[in-house]
Design a protein around this motif. Structure first.
Motif, short mmCIF file in Angstrom:
data_model
loop_
_atom_site.label_atom_id
_atom_site.label_comp_id
_atom_site.label_asym_id
_atom_site.label_seq_id
_atom_site.Cartn_x
_atom_site.Cartn_y
_atom_site.Cartn_z
N VAL A 8 -52.98 116.99 53.42
CA VAL A 8 -53.03 118.44 53.75
C VAL A 8 -54.53 118.69 53.91
CG1 VAL A 8 -53.05 120.55 52.24
CG2 VAL A 8 -51.60 118.71 51.83
N ALA A 9 -54.56 119.34 55.28
CA ALA A 9 -55.86 119.47 55.88
C ALA A 9 -56.04 121.23 56.16
CB ALA A 9 -56.19 118.69 56.97
N THR A 10 -57.23 121.29 56.86
CA THR A 10 -57.47 122.87 57.17
C THR A 10 -57.23 122.88 58.58
OG1 THR A 10 -59.63 122.18 57.21
CG2 THR A 10 -58.97 123.33 55.33
N SER A 11 -57.08 122.05 59.34
CA SER A 11 -56.73 121.73 60.54
C SER A 11 -55.53 120.88 60.95
CB SER A 11 -57.83 120.98 61.34
OG SER A 11 -58.19 119.86 61.21
N GLU A 12 -55.17 120.68 62.28
CA GLU A 12 -53.83 119.96 62.37
C GLU A 12 -53.79 118.56 62.03
OE1 GLU A 12 -51.11 121.01 64.54
OE2 GLU A 12 -52.15 122.95 63.62
N VAL A 13 -52.77 118.04 61.32
CA VAL A 13 -52.88 116.79 60.68
C VAL A 13 -52.49 115.78 61.47
CG1 VAL A 13 -52.84 117.37 58.25
CG2 VAL A 13 -50.80 117.51 59.42
N ALA A 14 -51.36 116.01 62.75
CA ALA A 14 -50.70 115.03 63.19
C ALA A 14 -51.58 113.88 63.97
CB ALA A 14 -49.91 115.66 64.36
N PRO A 15 -52.76 114.21 64.53
CA PRO A 15 -53.62 113.24 65.14
C PRO A 15 -54.10 112.11 63.92
CG PRO A 15 -54.20 115.36 65.86
CD PRO A 15 -53.09 115.68 65.03
N ALA A 16 -54.30 112.95 62.76
CA ALA A 16 -54.71 112.02 61.64
C ALA A 16 -53.85 110.96 61.20
CB ALA A 16 -55.66 112.89 60.54
N LEU A 17 -52.58 111.59 61.04
CA LEU A 17 -51.50 110.66 60.37
C LEU A 17 -50.98 109.71 61.53
CD1 LEU A 17 -49.01 113.83 59.47
CD2 LEU A 17 -49.83 112.07 57.88
N TYR A 18 -51.21 109.80 62.59
CA TYR A 18 -51.02 109.02 63.59
C TYR A 18 -52.03 107.90 63.68
CZ TYR A 18 -50.72 106.68 68.27
OH TYR A 18 -50.45 105.69 69.07
N ASP A 19 -53.24 108.34 63.50
CA ASP A 19 -54.50 107.12 63.05
C ASP A 19 -54.18 106.41 62.06
OD1 ASP A 19 -55.41 107.96 65.42
OD2 ASP A 19 -57.11 109.13 64.60
N GLY A 20 -53.74 107.06 60.92
CA GLY A 20 -53.59 106.56 59.73
C GLY A 20 -52.31 105.50 59.62
N LEU A 21 -51.33 106.02 60.52
CA LEU A 21 -50.19 105.00 60.75
C LEU A 21 -50.70 103.67 61.22
CD1 LEU A 21 -46.90 106.98 61.71
CD2 LEU A 21 -47.62 105.67 59.56
N THR A 22 -51.72 103.88 62.28
CA THR A 22 -51.97 102.60 63.27
C THR A 22 -52.58 101.45 62.26
OG1 THR A 22 -53.89 103.56 63.88
CG2 THR A 22 -52.13 103.85 65.32
N VAL A 23 -53.33 101.86 61.27
CA VAL A 23 -53.92 101.01 60.21
C VAL A 23 -53.09 100.53 59.29
CG1 VAL A 23 -56.46 101.40 60.86
CG2 VAL A 23 -55.21 102.78 58.94
N LYS A 46 -39.31 110.60 65.14
CA LYS A 46 -39.51 109.33 64.56
C LYS A 46 -38.54 108.23 65.43
CE LYS A 46 -35.45 110.24 61.38
NZ LYS A 46 -35.14 110.08 60.07
N GLY A 47 -38.88 107.15 65.53
CA GLY A 47 -38.05 106.37 66.31
C GLY A 47 -38.19 104.62 66.22
N ASN A 48 -37.51 103.90 66.57
CA ASN A 48 -37.80 102.63 66.41
C ASN A 48 -38.93 101.97 67.29
OD1 ASN A 48 -35.90 101.94 64.60
ND2 ASN A 48 -34.48 101.08 65.98
N GLY A 49 -39.77 101.14 66.79
CA GLY A 49 -40.89 100.46 67.50
C GLY A 49 -42.10 100.63 66.87
N LEU A 50 -43.18 100.08 67.27
CA LEU A 50 -44.62 100.01 66.96
C LEU A 50 -44.94 101.67 66.95
CD1 LEU A 50 -46.17 96.86 68.46
CD2 LEU A 50 -45.24 97.38 66.07
N VAL A 51 -45.90 101.94 66.06
CA VAL A 51 -46.59 103.35 66.32
C VAL A 51 -46.91 103.83 67.56
CG1 VAL A 51 -48.18 104.91 65.33
CG2 VAL A 51 -47.51 103.19 63.89
N ARG A 52 -47.56 102.99 68.53
CA ARG A 52 -47.79 103.23 69.77
C ARG A 52 -46.78 103.62 70.55
NH1 ARG A 52 -49.69 97.62 70.32
NH2 ARG A 52 -47.81 96.78 71.57
N ASP A 53 -45.78 103.01 70.29
CA ASP A 53 -44.44 103.30 71.16
C ASP A 53 -43.78 104.48 70.77
OD1 ASP A 53 -45.20 100.79 72.35
OD2 ASP A 53 -43.98 99.64 70.92
#
Ligand SMILES: O=P(O)(O)OC[C@H]1O[C@H](OP(=O)(O)OP(=O)(O)O)[C@H](O)[C@@H]1O
Ligand SMILES: NC(=O)CC[C@H](N)C(=O)O
Ligand SMILES: [Mg+2]
Length: 490
Positions: A8-23, A46-53
């Protein structure tokens, strides 16, 4: 083992969620997904594959909102199909998306209950969709939406569900909800950061996700505890279950988690180093006159233990296998054929570290024996005079039913076999395993002596109890053979 994160943030969270998933990618390589809440909508991709795909610029643009959750999947139930990728979504009450790490062991009974009594439809074979519907039903019984009503719903979930689960959910009109089973089998950690004077919160499977996003690790979510962070950034926490004996999964420390994570205030890196020390001491006790020339780790996970083990033995440590960094973790791949092929593609020896030497190979664990059998042969082919093998974990003899996909005892190389038999199957000159008491002491470390863990895959003792017939049914559904059949049918 899956990876989950909610922010939960005060700005858009999707980029952070993406970065979190990569680690958190090492926890699940099969599928990934993000759900965000924006206004009166839940956006899910959502979909099958690695986060980056799975995510491209278009998908990321869709994922608007300041509250969101994310998941990377390593299946333990249902199929590997896209429709079982997470987060799952239900439109009532309010609109809820949920992501789950773990495995329920009363899924069949719950599925029936959810359909017949709660009158809700479950569309997949996934236990996580069942968990979401149980939570949704419990929340639906409440008159209003508030942190308190979410806590009561979590109480309902904890009363009805058995197994290992850590979950994050976003509820429209409320914010982020997270909870953990009453034994705390699966990990979940809470973090906080302050941005322009406002508090922002995150919960994640591993603290490494908090680190890279600039959240400070506050503490682990307690076994049986519920967490609500409202969309305005207010944190509420409450115990939502009768306290159970804490039993965090020891396999997180052995293999799953990244070494730079802290779980239950224990550094995974340090736990692995201590495993190397106790294993080295055992070797010195049992083979004081050993003739080992060099200790070689089987990358990646065994490195921390192998280095310490070498220093206890007073023998040099050398990197003898080079890992192709573009091949993922082999153990968490779905089929045995793929796992076996990947070891070869993944590891290649440097012959000069083997030629004419007595080598001690060190791995963190031997599960199906796929890796060790091939590696021992590779070491011989590279010219080793003798090949010994040490495992930083004890023999894995029993299924894991709380979120690690080792459901079938017959597929485990140590099941029903003595160490001498395993040694012969692997083809090494001798084999040494860590003792369970040493593993538990190594993980607990000096700070938490006597701490209890879920060590069921080593001991066969299951803290939740297991209904008669459960293992047989699990085997029917989840053996490599059953999975192959299901893939063919997809
Ligand atoms: O006996 P097995 O069934 O082969 O399973 C055990 C092996 O699998 C894992 O490695 P993996 O390649 O998954 O990941 P890593 O690079 O993190 O060590 C683990 O570290 C062992 O090496
Ligand atoms: N490894 C896990 O945590 C799996 C979560 C869930 N049981 C699934 O199969 O999707
Ligand atoms: Mg490995």
């Amino acid at each position: 083992m899956c990876g989950i994160i909610g922010i939960v943030a005060t700005s858009e969270v999707a980029p952070a969620l993406y970065d979190g998933l990569t680690v958190l990618q090492h926890r699940g390589q099969d599928a990934a997904g993000i759900a965000t809440a924006v206004g009166t909508q839940l956006r899910v991709h959502k979909g099958n594959g690695l986060v980056r795909d799975v995510f491209d610029a278009r998908a990321m643009a869709l994922l608007e909102g300041r509250v969101g959750i994310a998941h990377c999947r390593y299946p333990t139930a249902g199929s590997e199909g896209t429709d079982e990728a997470q987060p799952f979504y239900v439109n009532s009450p309010y609109g809820i998306a949920l992501a789950h790490n773990g495995n329920l062991i009363n899924t069949d009974a719950l599925r029936r209950e959810v359909f017949e009594e709660d009158r809700r439809n479950i569309n997949t074979e996934s236990d996580s969709e069942v968990l979401l519907n149980v939570f949704a039903h419990e929340l639906d019984r409440e008159r209003s939406l508030s942190p308190e009503s979410a806590f009561r719903a979590i109480e309902g979930v904890n009363r009805r569900s058995r197994g290992g689960y850590a979950a994050v959910a976003t509820v429209l009109g409320l914010g982020l909800v997270a909870f953990r089973d009453r034994h705390g089998i699966r990990p979940l950690v809470l973090g906080k950061r302050v941005v322009d004077g406002s508090d922002e919160y995150a919960v994640a499977s591993e603290s490494v996700a908090l680190d890279i996003l600039g959240f400070e690790r506050v503490r682990d979510v307690r076994p049986g505890e519920g967490v609500v962070v409202t969309a305005r950034g207010e944190l509420h926490t409450r115990m939502c279950a009768e306290p159970g004996e804490p039993a965090p999964c020891i396999f997180e420390y052995v293999y799953f988690a990244r070494p730079d994570s802290m779980i239950e205030d224990i550094s995974v890196h340090k736990a692995r180093m201590r495993m190397g020390v106790t294993l080295g001491e055992k070797i010195l006790r049992e083979r004081p006159d050993h003739d080992i020339d060099v200790v070689i780790p089987i990358p990646d996970t065994s490195r921390d233990s192998a280095l310490e083990l070498a220093s206890v033995l007073g023998v040099k440590y050398r990197e003898g296998f080079i890992k192709n960094r573009y091949v993922g973790r082999t153990f968490i791949m779905p089929g045995q054929g793929e796992r076996a092929k990947s070891v070869k593609r993944k590891l290649n020896p440097i012959p000069l570290e083997f030629r004419g030497r007595v080598v001690l190979l060190v791995d963190d664990s031997i599960v199906r024996g796929t890796t060790s059998r091939q590696i021992v042969q590779m070491a011989r082919d590279a010219g080793a005079r003798k090949v010994y093998l040490a495992s930083a974990a004890p023999p894995v003899r029993h299924p894991n039913i709380y979120g690690i996909d080792m459901p079938t005892p017959e597929e485990l190389i140590a099941h029903g076999r003595s160490e001498a038999e395993i040694e012969r199957m692997i083809g090494c000159d001798w084999l040494v395993y860590q003792d369970l008491a040493d593993l538990e002491a190594a993980v607990a470390g000096p700070k938490f002596p006597g701490r209890r863990f879920d060590s069921s895959c080593f001991s066969g003792e299951y803290i939740t109890g297991v209904e008669p017939g459960y293992f047989e049914r699990l085997q029917q559904l989840r053996s490599d053979d059953a999975k192959r059949q299901r893939r063919l049918a997809l």
